[in-house]
Structure formats: structure tokens, C-alpha cells
Design a protein around this motif. Structure first.
Motif, PDB file in Angstrom:
ATOM      1  N   LYS A  57       0.829  -1.206   0.000  1.00 51.00           N
ATOM      2  CA  LYS A  57       0.000   0.000   0.000  1.00 51.00           C
ATOM      3  C   LYS A  57       0.865   1.258   0.000  1.00 51.00           C
ATOM      4  N   VAL A  58       1.930   1.239   0.791  1.00 48.00           N
ATOM      5  CA  VAL A  58       2.842   2.387   0.828  1.00 48.00           C
ATOM      6  C   VAL A  58       3.539   2.543  -0.520  1.00 48.00           C
ATOM      7  N   LEU A  59       3.950   1.425  -1.113  1.00 44.76           N
ATOM      8  CA  LEU A  59       4.602   1.467  -2.417  1.00 44.76           C
ATOM      9  C   LEU A  59       3.626   1.960  -3.485  1.00 44.76           C
ATOM     10  N   SER A  60       2.382   1.528  -3.392  1.00 44.34           N
ATOM     11  CA  SER A  60       1.356   1.971  -4.338  1.00 44.34           C
ATOM     12  C   SER A  60       1.118   3.476  -4.218  1.00 44.34           C
ATOM     13  N   PHE A  61       1.164   3.979  -2.992  1.00 45.90           N
ATOM     14  CA  PHE A  61       1.023   5.425  -2.777  1.00 45.90           C
ATOM     15  C   PHE A  61       2.081   6.184  -3.571  1.00 45.90           C
ATOM     16  N   MET A  62       3.338   5.727  -3.497  1.00 44.95           N
ATOM     17  CA  MET A  62       4.412   6.409  -4.219  1.00 44.95           C
ATOM     18  C   MET A  62       4.230   6.279  -5.724  1.00 44.95           C
ATOM     19  N   ASP A  63       3.740   5.133  -6.174  1.00 48.74           N
ATOM     20  CA  ASP A  63       3.493   4.952  -7.599  1.00 48.74           C
ATOM     21  C   ASP A  63       2.405   5.898  -8.096  1.00 48.74           C
ATOM     22  N   LYS A  64       1.339   6.054  -7.318  1.00 52.15           N
ATOM     23  CA  LYS A  64       0.236   6.926  -7.715  1.00 52.15           C
ATOM     24  C   LYS A  64       0.661   8.393  -7.776  1.00 52.15           C
ATOM     25  N   LEU A  65       1.662   8.757  -7.002  1.00 54.78           N
ATOM     26  CA  LEU A  65       2.146  10.139  -7.048  1.00 54.78           C
ATOM     27  C   LEU A  65       2.751  10.486  -8.406  1.00 54.78           C
TER      28      LEU A  65
END
Length: 506
Positions: free
Chosen positions: A351-359
Motif C-alpha cells: 500500500k505504501v509502495l502503491s502510494f508512491m506509484d500513484k504520485l
């Protein structure tokens, strides 16, 4: 009251548009309204983030943060630590194991030790599941690897930021062009120092000025001149052996070049002690002609125009006898890592990695690079127009500098309108990436480097300065190299070779 209402209105529009963008993919793929509702109604995932602060820290829960939260379905809490105390504070946090869900690390001994101790998630195997992160040049990740493993998302920066900046008005008047060899650099510097380019009848200009950290870090002038003339970037790997740059002929030629400038008083005689801020001031007030910079020439143009309105700045690639050759930089300003103590499960790590990807999705890339439409920029047809540069510095830049984004051209339909000089500088940097000379030891492990790296570096930086100032001759220089070898340099060479071969076998 009116200003508050306008700001609130813009914020509401922004958040609504971001939410629509977030849901757009569902509509395009035919997802049902129920599935879309589940996505919107799901509880925001909490993420605390520790990053460095330059200038004033943004207010908590501001519109930039709200937009990120809405788009990524997160509950964000930023902790800003002043840059001057950042590494020290992070070291304490690592030692006490009191860490957030996401933290910016710099590639230093303490951080590398923590990564080796398995305190952070290895994210390399998961990058392929994130469309934006996996699309980046692998070299960005390789440059923060530890023993061949990836533990963080880089704060992406250009790999080749060495660009020649110069006073075009002075050069044109003297019939000069941007230099492409040591001899040409000498002639330009001599003409700009002794030829009274500002025509004020005073001996108050230098062709080039040098500051006390001239031979350190990624912007080492000696390294730039050496690489330009065929030398390695910090280290050379050839025939199974590592050789430091200062033991190569191009580097020695670069040193002799600087010694000649010093002997003939063509560079400032206080270079060994003067701070970069004083050097910048000399350039910005019209007292120096040429430099190699990792910044943008437009900044120099903007500053000098306030003092010398007729000044014209231009830029050119760093080019030598063999064409463009630029020392490659790390390609990051640190990296964001996920601690295992606060993110305990693989699912939460994703989820944290996905957050950075979505940025790095277009709406968030636009937000991080340009800010909020109507406050920081507006539509200008084929381009977007900057509005309030002070607001950009205070409200947008802190996030732009500390969260993953490539640049304003990455994934963004409309580029920000910028002066031609700014664009030219960007283009040169982009083109120079094709001619980068990499540092083969950038991510290699070495126990002696962690123990005595600073001491070994100091031996040679002092020796370089002594040679340039004439305090030691060539025999004395070779003696300093032997001193470096005995102090741990020979062991460093051996350990780099062993580390390289170990990774190569994997």
C-alpha cells in the motif's frame, strides 16, 4: 473573508477534480458503480512521512496534502526536519527504531548499515507491479542498491547535470565561444580575467572562480575537467582492477591545468578557503565569466539582471576533445524507504509502495511539479503559465523536492511556460544523459570505506590543493598517493574488487 472564500472554492474544485481523475480509470474499464463506491468509501490508509525541510515548513493539512490524500486514498502526516540536522535526527530515529511508515534516507554509512540489518523492506521484487515506478530507467535504482538489492524509491534527479554556463555578452565582444579543450578553457579564462570584459577600466573580473569544496562530491571541478578530457568518474574499472581517478593521467592533467591558473593568478587566490556563497555572489554581481554548474542558467540570468541589466547568460554542453563526456551523478536526492518496524505486513508495504506509484500518475505529477491550478498556475493554451512564484517556493517546492517525480515533462500533457534559456539548459542536460560516464563504485560495499572513507578522502583533497598551490611537486604528489595507499587505500581497492565480483556472480 473574500480571499478565504476564493481559496476554499479553489480547494473544493481541485479536490473534486482529483477524485474524478482517480475514478476515471474505473469508468473507462466499465467497472460498476458499486465497485467504484467501494473504492471511494474504503478507509484511507495512514502514512506518516519524514522528509527534510528547506525554508519554512508547509502548514499541516494544506490543500496540496488534501489533494494527495484524496487521489491516493491515504491519511498523510508529514514530519519536516531541518536539512542542517536531518541526517543526525534520522540516525537517532534508526538507532531507537522509532520510525514512520515512510522516511527519506540519504546514501550514507548509517543508512546502508540499517538496510543491511534488514530494518527496511526490500522493494525491488515489487517494482514490476507498479506501472510508474517500473517504467523508470533501471540506473536510478541501481544507484541506490545495497549488495544488489533495492530498498527505496529514489527522489529522481538528472543523471547528467554538468552544464557550462557563461557570459555570452562578454564572449561575443571578445570573439570567443564555449571552450571544448583545456587549452580553450585556458584562453577563455585568461581573456575574461585580464581583458577587462566589463569595460570599467578595473582589474575586477575572473574568467572562472573556485570555492573551497572544488574537488569534492558529485560537482567536483577536477572530476568534471578530467572526465571531459577522457578520464574516469571517481573510479576506473579496467582489466579486473579498480583505479581511483587521481591515479590516472587525465586527472593529473586537470590538476596541472588548475595549477597553471593559480600560478598566473587567473583564478581567485583564496580558493582553498572561500565559501560557495561568496563565489555565487561574484557571479551574480557581474565579476566572473564561466562555470560548470548543476543548476539552471536561467537562475544566473535572473539574478545578474538585477545588477547588470545588459548581461546575457548562455549555456553549452560539457564537451572535450572526444565529444560530450559528463560525470554521471547518482540520479537522486536521497530515497524513500519503508521501515519494517512501522509497516509490519507485506500487504501494508504494498500500500505504501502503491502510494508512491500513484504520485507519478499525471494528476499527481502535475500537482507536485506545478501546484494547484488557479493558485500556482493557469492554462495558457499550448502551455501552462506560472502565477505566483513565491507561493510555488513555499507551498509546492517542499513536496516537489521530497516526493517521487521525474520532471515537468514526465507524463504531463502541457509543459510549464519557461524562458528559452531555461528550456535550453534542460535540453542540454537531457541530451548529455546519453554521454554519461558512470562511477563503478557508487553502490559497492567496503568495510574500510565505512571506517576510514572520510580520512582517505581528506588525504587526497589536501594533496590536490597543495599541488595546485605549489606546496608539493609531482614527486610530492606521488608520495601522497603512497600515503593514501598505506592508510587504507590499497585495502579499499581490494574490497571494491571483491564486492564487484560478488555482485557479478549473483
Amino acid at each position: 473573508m473574500k480571499k478565504q472564500k476564493v481559496a476554499l472554492g479553489m480547494s473544493t474544485v481541485l479536490l473534486a477534480s482529483v477524485m474524478l481523475s482517480a475514478c476515471g480509470s474505473d469508468k473507462e474499464t466499465g467497472a460498476s458503480a458499486t465497485e467504484g463506491a467501494k473504492k471511494v468509501d474504503s478507509k484511507p490508509f495512514p502514512i506518516s512521512i519524514v522528509i527534510n525541510q528547506v525554508g519554512e515548513a508547509p502548514a499541516n493539512d494544506n490543500d496540496m496534502e488534501k489533494a494527495m490524500e484524496q487521489y491516493t486514498n491515504t491519511d498523510l502526516k508529514f514530519q519536516w526536519i531541518p536539512l542542517s540536522a536531518y541526517d543526525e535526527k534520522v540516525n537517532v530515529m534508526i538507532a531507537s527504531n522509532e520510525l514512520p511508515e515512510l522516511i527519506k534516507l540519504n546514501y550514507n554509512a548509517v543508512a546502508i548499515g540499517a538496510l543491511k540489518d534488514n530494518l527496511f523492506w526490500e522493494i525491488g521484487p515489487y517494482l514490476k507491479d507498479n506501472k510508474n515506478l517500473s517504467a523508470q530507467n533501471q540506473i536510478f535504482y541501481d544507484n541506490i542498491a545495497v549488495d544488489g538489492k533495492i530498498y527505496g524509491v529514489p527522489l529522481f534527479r538528472g543523471l547528467s547535470r554538468s552544464v557550462v554556463h557563461y557570459r555570452k555578452d562578454w564572449f561575443d565582444a571578445a570573439g570567443l565561444k564555449a571552450p571544448k579543450s583545456l587549452d580553450e578553457w585556458y584562453n577563455v579564462i585568461k581573456a575574461m580575467t585580464l581583458g577587462d570584459p566589463d569595460k570599467n577600466g578595473k582589474n575586477d573580473t575572473y574568467g572562472m572562480m573556485v570555492e573551497k569544496k572544488y574537488n569534492q562530491n558529485a560537482d567536483s571541478m577536477l572530476t568534471r575537467f578530467s572526465v571531459m578530457n577522457g578520464g574516469p568518474n571517481k573510479w576506473q574499472y579496467e582489466n579486473g582492477t579498480f583505479t581511483p581517478e587521481f591515479m590516472t593521467e587525465p586527472f593529473f592533467e586537470a590538476m596541472k591545468f588548475f595549477k597553471r591558473l593559480y600560478d598566473e593568478k587567473l583564478i581567485n587566490q583564496d580558493f582553498a578557503v572561500v565559501d560557495i556563497s561568496e563565489i555565487d555572489k561574484a557571479y551574480d554581481t557581474g565579476h566572473a565569466a564561466i562555470r560548470i554548474s548543476g543548476g539552471n542558467a536561467q537562475s544566473w540570468q535572473d539574478k545578474i539582471a538585477k545588477v547588470v541589466p545588459t548581461a546575457v547568460i548562455d549555456n553549452a554542453p560539457l564537451e572535450g576533445p572526444k565529444g560530450i563526456r559528463v560525470p554521471g551523478e547518482s540520479g537522486n536526492n536521497g530515497f524513500l524507504a519503508i521501515p519494517k518496524s512501522s509497516v509490519k505486513t507485506e500487504a501494508d508495504m504494498k500500500k505504501v509502495l502503491s502510494f508512491m506509484d500513484k504520485l507519478m500518475d499525471p494528476p499527481m505529477a502535475t500537482l507536485l511539479v506545478k501546484g494547484i491550478e488557479g493558485r500556482h498556475w493557469q492554462d495558457g493554451g499550448d502551455v501552462t503559465l506560472p502565477l505566483d512564484r513565491d507561493a510555488d517556493v513555499k507551498e509546492v517546492k517542499p513536496y516537489r523536492d521530497n516526493l517521487p517525480q521525474r520532471n515537468e515533462d514526465y507524463n504531463i500533457a502541457k509543459r510549464m511556460k519557461q524562458p528559452d534559456l531555461f528550456r535550453k539548459n534542460q535540453q542540454i542536460g537531457s541530451e548529455s544523459e546519453k554521454h554519461v560516464v558512470t562511477n563503478p563504485t557508487l553502490t559497492l560495499s567496503s568495510a574500510i570505506f565505512l571506517e576510514k572513507g572520510k580520512e582517505l578522502e581528506q588525504i587526497m583533497t589536501d594533496a590536490e590543493t597543495k599541488f595546485i598551490m605549489g606546496k608539493i611537486d609531482e614527486a610530492g604528489w606521488k608520495s601522497e598517493i603512497e600515503k593514501w595507499k598505506k592508510a587504507g587505500g590499497d585495502k579499499l581497492i581490494t574490497e571494491y574488487k571483491e564486492a564487484y565480483e560478488k555482485i557479478k556472480k549473483k
